[in-house]
Scaffold this motif. Structure first.
Motif, mmCIF file in Angstrom:
data_model
loop_
_atom_site.group_PDB
_atom_site.id
_atom_site.type_symbol
_atom_site.label_atom_id
_atom_site.label_comp_id
_atom_site.label_asym_id
_atom_site.label_seq_id
_atom_site.Cartn_x
_atom_site.Cartn_y
_atom_site.Cartn_z
ATOM 1 N N ASN A 1 0.857 -1.190 0.000
ATOM 2 C CA ASN A 1 0.000 0.000 0.000
ATOM 3 C C ASN A 1 0.887 1.231 0.000
ATOM 4 O O ASN A 1 2.103 1.161 0.202
ATOM 5 C CB ASN A 1 -0.899 0.051 1.237
ATOM 6 C CG ASN A 1 -1.891 -1.083 1.312
ATOM 7 O OD1 ASN A 1 -1.838 -1.887 2.235
ATOM 8 N ND2 ASN A 1 -2.811 -1.159 0.368
ATOM 9 N N GLU B 1 -3.867 6.497 -2.033
ATOM 10 C CA GLU B 1 -4.114 5.547 -3.120
ATOM 11 C C GLU B 1 -5.000 6.184 -4.179
ATOM 12 O O GLU B 1 -5.781 7.095 -3.889
ATOM 13 C CB GLU B 1 -4.829 4.301 -2.583
ATOM 14 C CG GLU B 1 -4.105 3.573 -1.477
ATOM 15 C CD GLU B 1 -3.016 2.638 -1.982
ATOM 16 O OE1 GLU B 1 -2.759 2.624 -3.206
ATOM 17 O OE2 GLU B 1 -2.419 1.918 -1.158
ATOM 18 N N PHE B 2 -4.887 5.673 -5.401
ATOM 19 C CA PHE B 2 -5.833 6.053 -6.439
ATOM 20 C C PHE B 2 -7.096 5.225 -6.268
ATOM 21 O O PHE B 2 -7.040 3.998 -6.131
ATOM 22 C CB PHE B 2 -5.259 5.818 -7.829
ATOM 23 C CG PHE B 2 -4.139 6.743 -8.194
ATOM 24 C CD1 PHE B 2 -4.369 8.106 -8.295
ATOM 25 C CD2 PHE B 2 -2.863 6.256 -8.425
ATOM 26 C CE1 PHE B 2 -3.342 8.974 -8.629
ATOM 27 C CE2 PHE B 2 -1.829 7.107 -8.747
ATOM 28 C CZ PHE B 2 -2.067 8.478 -8.851
ATOM 29 N N GLN B 3 -8.237 5.896 -6.274
ATOM 30 C CA GLN B 3 -9.501 5.176 -6.287
ATOM 31 C C GLN B 3 -9.533 4.295 -7.520
ATOM 32 O O GLN B 3 -9.225 4.742 -8.631
ATOM 33 C CB GLN B 3 -10.662 6.168 -6.314
ATOM 34 C CG GLN B 3 -12.035 5.533 -6.313
ATOM 35 C CD GLN B 3 -13.136 6.571 -6.425
ATOM 36 O OE1 GLN B 3 -12.907 7.693 -6.870
ATOM 37 N NE2 GLN B 3 -14.344 6.202 -6.021
ATOM 38 N N ASN B 4 -9.865 3.036 -7.338
ATOM 39 C CA ASN B 4 -9.821 2.086 -8.442
ATOM 40 C C ASN B 4 -10.682 2.563 -9.606
ATOM 41 O O ASN B 4 -11.850 2.914 -9.437
ATOM 42 C CB ASN B 4 -10.300 0.712 -7.962
ATOM 43 C CG ASN B 4 -9.780 -0.409 -8.844
ATOM 44 O OD1 ASN B 4 -9.084 -0.182 -9.825
ATOM 45 N ND2 ASN B 4 -10.114 -1.638 -8.485
ATOM 46 N N THR C 1 -10.050 5.303 -11.373
ATOM 47 C CA THR C 1 -9.971 6.759 -11.536
ATOM 48 C C THR C 1 -8.563 7.234 -11.184
ATOM 49 O O THR C 1 -7.708 6.454 -10.773
ATOM 50 C CB THR C 1 -10.971 7.495 -10.613
ATOM 51 O OG1 THR C 1 -10.453 7.536 -9.276
ATOM 52 C CG2 THR C 1 -12.329 6.816 -10.605
ATOM 53 N N ASN D 1 -8.492 9.767 -8.948
ATOM 54 C CA ASN D 1 -8.796 10.457 -7.693
ATOM 55 C C ASN D 1 -7.938 9.892 -6.564
ATOM 56 O O ASN D 1 -7.800 8.669 -6.439
ATOM 57 C CB ASN D 1 -10.279 10.293 -7.325
ATOM 58 C CG ASN D 1 -11.195 10.875 -8.383
ATOM 59 O OD1 ASN D 1 -10.854 11.836 -9.063
ATOM 60 N ND2 ASN D 1 -12.374 10.272 -8.537
ATOM 61 N N LEU E 1 -7.263 9.042 -2.720
ATOM 62 C CA LEU E 1 -7.997 8.737 -1.498
ATOM 63 C C LEU E 1 -7.023 8.377 -0.383
ATOM 64 O O LEU E 1 -5.856 8.047 -0.647
ATOM 65 C CB LEU E 1 -8.940 7.547 -1.737
ATOM 66 C CG LEU E 1 -10.007 7.682 -2.822
ATOM 67 C CD1 LEU E 1 -10.762 6.368 -2.952
ATOM 68 C CD2 LEU E 1 -10.959 8.818 -2.500
ATOM 69 N N GLY F 1 -4.972 6.168 2.125
ATOM 70 C CA GLY F 1 -4.462 4.804 2.082
ATOM 71 C C GLY F 1 -3.970 4.427 3.457
ATOM 72 O O GLY F 1 -4.755 4.339 4.402
ATOM 73 N N ASP G 1 -8.150 -3.325 5.213
ATOM 74 C CA ASP G 1 -9.363 -2.938 4.498
ATOM 75 C C ASP G 1 -10.273 -4.130 4.224
ATOM 76 O O ASP G 1 -11.180 -4.051 3.400
ATOM 77 C CB ASP G 1 -8.989 -2.249 3.186
ATOM 78 C CG ASP G 1 -10.124 -1.398 2.628
ATOM 79 O OD1 ASP G 1 -10.962 -0.934 3.425
ATOM 80 O OD2 ASP G 1 -10.170 -1.210 1.398
ATOM 81 N N ASP H 1 -8.251 -0.017 -15.055
ATOM 82 C CA ASP H 1 -7.464 1.058 -14.467
ATOM 83 C C ASP H 1 -6.993 1.999 -15.577
ATOM 84 O O ASP H 1 -6.276 1.566 -16.481
ATOM 85 C CB ASP H 1 -6.257 0.462 -13.738
ATOM 86 C CG ASP H 1 -5.434 1.491 -12.995
ATOM 87 O OD1 ASP H 1 -5.722 2.705 -13.129
ATOM 88 O OD2 ASP H 1 -4.504 1.099 -12.273
#
Length: 539
Positions: A65, A69-72, A74, A76, A78, A80, A238, A525
């Motif tokens: 990780n 992180e990139f929102q899966n 996108t 964007n 987020l 992590g 998660d 992705d």
């Protein structure tokens, strides 16, 4: 930018791993196994050392990780491993608050004694910047390519631990892309405790062979050029994954990958031939995901070697290439001609740039005017399929024929993928190399600085082209917060690149991903990776 840069082949010790040494971790009796037919072997398992999606797919995505992180699906950003962060008023200090109770993997070769803390973050990032650290050179020939290409050595002034759950990163100047950079694969967080054990035992290279992370899957074993096995992390912060055993079946040949998919030997297959897409869509047992790619393929001249040190020669050769014929033959409706190194699907693209016309007669006269006659050169063709170039050999053959029409003879060469990337970085490289990339974070700086930044000469800058006006412009654009102002600078950058022609931009592709209809939760992705977190498989 991801596309391929290899520096180190995995040690033979890693290839000797067997299931008797590293059995698949205990799973329920009704364990679900998903097999992914991947297109290339990973170069290693420390993602900061590399820049290929094929390597990151098998390392950073399942095993590690990052702070953010990139929102899966996108670009964007987020939370992590950092559940939150604050930014100082002067935009120079980023303070990250780490999650509690994040466990590192317990494996056959390492048992952690503590949870994730700030020491792990500082170690993982600082080793890439601190040239005095023994971990800065623990693999021979390391250049920390992505770190350098993204400008972190100049951008980051300090990385420090405030307390066990707080990390502070101080910048030398404001950066509009720092959070997106920290979501990239090279910023994956490793275990400092594991690294300390390896250093004490004199086994530092094992960090790149037997990985330990906090990610959704943990490493089980790797049989070189054959298979990588992962098992669901039972303590993932998660939530445990629905797939128990994740297997990468390394299958270089496109046709064989599709045969395995149809036979049920794998449930997801990478990079099908464009010629196969219609048939895959018609198969009642399969589904095909599809979207425009944030990618580009190019032919990079070595601008340090005459006569490719002359812009007029490079422009002439660009005019000799029938790019539409390449797109028609190689992509069969799944790609488009490129005029810029940025893809039109991303922001910052300059559609006003005029592409070089296909004009062999003018190209021939321009070469003559530049004093170039009887030119013989090499064109390098990738040995693997990439989303931006599914068949580099065919593209090279078409370029070979195009150049012959203007009096330039071409020898097509290729090497094993890792060797191809290593040799292509040589400043004395003989010939023009077919490569490309997919954006790692959606920011124009990612591709432009990676391909053309002066810091990347001899590594990610495969044209070895350092043009100071462009480099200064890219550095300026990096620190401006307003996207509209940044866009103007990137549009100017594309005009410069077209004029100076260090590369011939060839194509942008449509990305497709065929899979069994039993697969659910898989998201394409836009950054070119293959992620299996959140994926399930019907019985």
């Amino acid at each position: 930018m991801n596309f391929g840069i290899a520096q180190h082949s995995i040690a033979l010790a890693c290839t000797a791993l067997s299931l008797t040494l590293f059995p698949v971790l205990a799973a329920p009796a009704s364990a679900k196994t998903l097999v992914y037919c991947s297109e290339a072997s990973p170069e290693g398992f420390d993602p900061a050392l590399y820049s290929t999606n094929s390597t990151w797919d098998a390392s950073s995505k399942p095993v590690y990780n990052r702070l953010v992180e990139f929102q899966n699906g996108t670009t964007n950003v987020l939370p992590g491993l950092a559940e939150s962060w604050t930014i100082s008023d002067d935009k120079l200090t980023y303070t990250f608050k780490l999650r509690n109770n994040v466990k590192f993997h317990t494996t056959e070769y390492f048992t952690p004694s503590r949870d994730l803390n700030a020491d792990d973050v500082v170690f993982s990032l600082q080793r890439q910047l601190d040239k005095t650290s023994p971990w800065h050179t623990y693999i021979t020939g390391i250049t920390w390519e992505m770190t350098t290409a993204m400008g972190l050595p100049d951008m980051v002034k300090e990385i420090s631990k405030v307390d066990d759950k707080t990390v502070k990163i101080v910048l030398s100047a404001p950066s509009a892309s720092v959070l997106a950079n920290l979501a990239m694969d090279f910023a994956s967080i490793l275990s400092k405790e594991y690294a300390d054990h390896l250093q004490a035992d004199g086994k530092m290279t094992q960090l790149n062979e037997l990985p330990v992370g906090t990610g959704p899957y943990q490493f089980v074993n790797y049989q070189q050029d054959s298979v990588v096995r992962f098992a669901a992390n039972p303590d993932y912060w998660d939530g445990r994954q629905k797939i128990d055993d994740l297997i990468f079946s390394i299958t270089l040949d496109q046709t064989t990958r599709i045969q395995k998919l149809r036979a049920g030997e794998c449930q997801v297959a990478s990079y099908p031939s464009p010629a196969d897409v219609a048939g895959l869509k018609a198969d009642s047992e399969l589904k095909v995901l599809e979207q425009p790619g944030l990618n580009v393929a190019y032919l990079a001249y070595n601008t340090l070697v005459p006569p490719f040190d002359k812009a007029e020669v490079r422009r002439a050769l660009n005019m000799a290439i029938n790019k539409q014929a390449i797109v028609d033959a190689v992509f069969q409706g799944m790609g488009q001609v490129a005029k810029n190194p940025l893809p039109p699907a991303g922001w910052g693209y300059n559609d006003a740039v005029n592409d070089d016309p296909y004009d062999p007669e003018k190209a021939k006269s321009m070469l003559q005017a530049a004093g170039v006659g009887n030119l013989a050169m090499k064109v390098w063709a990738m040995p693997v399929s990439r989303p931006y170039m599914p068949n580099a050999r065919r593209a090279a053959e078409l370029i070979q024929a195009d150049f012959a029409r203007v009096g330039v003879s071409v020898e097509i060469v290729s090497y094993e993928w890792g060797e191809y990337l290593k040799k292509a970085r040589d400043k004395n490289r003989d010939g023009a190399v077919i490569l490309g990339g997919t954006s790692d974070n959606g920011d124009p700086d990612n591709l432009l600085s990676f391909f053309f930044g002066c810091a990347g000469v001899g590594s990610s800058n495969y044209s070895n082209w350092c043009f100071q006006p462009l480099d200064s412009l890219l550095q300026k654009a990096r620190i401006i917060p307003d996207q509209a102002e940044r866009t103007k600078l990137y549009e100017e950058a594309q005009v410069i690149i077209k004029r100076e022609a260090p590369i011939a931009a060839l194509d942008h592709s449509t990305v497709v991903m065929p899979m069994s209809k039993k697969v659910s939760g898989y998201v394409l992705d836009p950054l070119g990776s293959h992620r299996f977190d959140g994926v399930d498989l019907a019985e």
